[in-house]
Write an enzyme that holds these catalytic residues in place. Structure first.
Site, PDB file in Angstrom:
ATOM      1  N   ARG A 224       5.466  -2.093   0.933  1.00  0.00           N
ATOM      2  CA  ARG A 224       5.521  -3.490   1.352  1.00  0.00           C
ATOM      3  C   ARG A 224       5.540  -3.566   2.872  1.00  0.00           C
ATOM      4  NH1 ARG A 224       3.944  -4.867  -2.783  1.00  0.00           N
ATOM      5  NH2 ARG A 224       4.689  -6.445  -4.262  1.00  0.00           N
TER       6      ARG A 224
ATOM      7  N   GLU B  88       1.150 -10.236   6.226  1.00  0.00           N
ATOM      8  CA  GLU B  88      -0.210 -10.213   5.682  1.00  0.00           C
ATOM      9  C   GLU B  88      -0.510 -11.520   4.931  1.00  0.00           C
ATOM     10  OE1 GLU B  88       0.186  -7.791   1.541  1.00  0.00           O
ATOM     11  OE2 GLU B  88       0.453  -6.566   3.338  1.00  0.00           O
TER      12      GLU B  88
ATOM     13  N   HIS C  76      -4.172  -4.094   1.176  1.00  0.00           N
ATOM     14  CA  HIS C  76      -3.243  -4.250   0.057  1.00  0.00           C
ATOM     15  C   HIS C  76      -3.970  -4.124  -1.284  1.00  0.00           C
ATOM     16  CE1 HIS C  76       0.909  -6.112  -1.031  1.00  0.00           C
ATOM     17  NE2 HIS C  76       0.526  -5.232  -1.943  1.00  0.00           N
TER      18      HIS C  76
END
Length: 330
Positions: free
Chosen positions: A240, A269, A287
């Site tokens: 994360r 993000e 991601h």
């Protein structure tokens, strides 16, 4: 009357069709734009359940605007986008999708380790730029050996263990750091040895972050921690954003105080520190840790299973807040 639910982002058509068998579904298949602020509140106003993603902030304000809501089912293993305390206070069941993505995310982590170690993304950019016309050189794009190196795993949960199992194939020495020491059976299977965080950072050639984000984990790796690492070391984050202080990492990479990094996640993000784009010694991906068709389907189907259980009076298999279930059962 079928319960009304919201599916916040576009997903597989088969998943939406399955949901329509049991629920009145409002989906976002066509636009697939993030539902923010008042728009999310408006869409949830009459809903009993929501199939959410990590981009949806489900906080107390959103929950107050959804008085009929009974279940928040995240299509993700992480859930820092959900205010669990606020859900529990209102008796709303919250769920995630653990385990089904462990091996896929471990594979992605290894892709980043290899890409950063062997300068793969940098080499591809160099080749695409027409530079290979210069011919072979013995010292061109020299990277780091992975085999027989030391791997430090921060976060020895299911994904961390999957990464450790893969590391055995590279004959690596494995250190790990965790809030609690792993069971002896896990240490025996993986060959991993427990270490304090500072020791792990000092001794590891590769550091992989695999822990959930929390207030305690915010900037767990900052300027001080990066300064402990070897100048030849590589750090990888497929967990994360916010676990690494991205600004400190940009500076460390720029000054070559560590060799390289591989990143699938970032602070804030989809926005991220633009300094990363100026660096050759970082491999960047958007991601996609769990992004295979098979795994994303499994995640969605588990979320559907959670939602169906929650709205038919059964305990969801991936319940995050059992206190809400207890409150509902009174």
């Amino acid at each position: 009357m079928k319960p009304k639910i919201l599916v916040t982002r576009a997903t597989f058509g088969d998943v939406v069709d399955r949901l329509r068998e049991r629920f009145e579904v409002e989906d976002n298949q066509e636009d697939d734009t993030p539902l923010l602020g008042d728009e999310l509140k408006r869409r949830l106003a009459d809903k009993e359940g929501v199939l959410s993603t990590g981009s949806d902030r489900i906080d107390a304000g959103v929950l107050d605007a959804a008085p009929r809501l009974r279940a928040v089912c995240n299509v993700a293993v992480g859930y820092n986008n959900i205010d669990l305390a606020a859900c529990s206070e209102r008796g709303i069941l919250a769920t995630n999708t653990p385990e089904v993505l462990d091996d896929t995310t471990a594979d992605t982590t290894w892709a980043l380790i290899m890409a950063a170690a062997r300068r793969i993304t940098e080499a591809e950019r160099w080749l695409r730029g027409g530079n290979w016309i210069q011919g072979w050189r013995y010292d061109r794009l020299l990277g780091q050996d992975v085999h027989h190196a030391t791997l430090g795993i921060v976060g020895m949960g299911r994904i961390g263990q999957a990464i450790a199992r893969r590391a055995k194939g590279f004959s690596m020495r494995i250190l790990y750091h965790n809030r609690r020491r792993a069971p002896k059976a896990v240490e025996k299977e993986t060959g991993a040895k427990y270490a304090g965080l500072d020791k792990l950072l000092r001794e590891s050639d590769f550091v992989s972050l695999n822990l959930p984000y929390s207030k305690e984990a915010h900037h767990l790796v900052g300027a001080r921690e990066l300064a402990l690492m070897k100048p030849t070391a590589v750090i990888v984050n497929a967990a994360r954003g916010g676990i690494i202080d991205d600004a400190a990492l940009v500076q460390a990479l720029k000054e070559k105080r560590i060799a390289a990094a591989g990143l699938d996640v970032f602070e804030g993000e989809p926005k991220f520190n633009p300094g990363f784009l100026e660096l050759d010694n970082v491999a960047l991906i958007p991601h996609i840790g769990s992004a295979t068709r098979a795994t994303r389907m499994k995640m969605n189907l588990l979320a559907v299973k959670n939602l169906t259980a929650a709205l038919t009076g059964r305990r969801p298999p991936s319940l995050l807040n059992p206190e809400a279930w207890a409150k509902r059962r009174r």
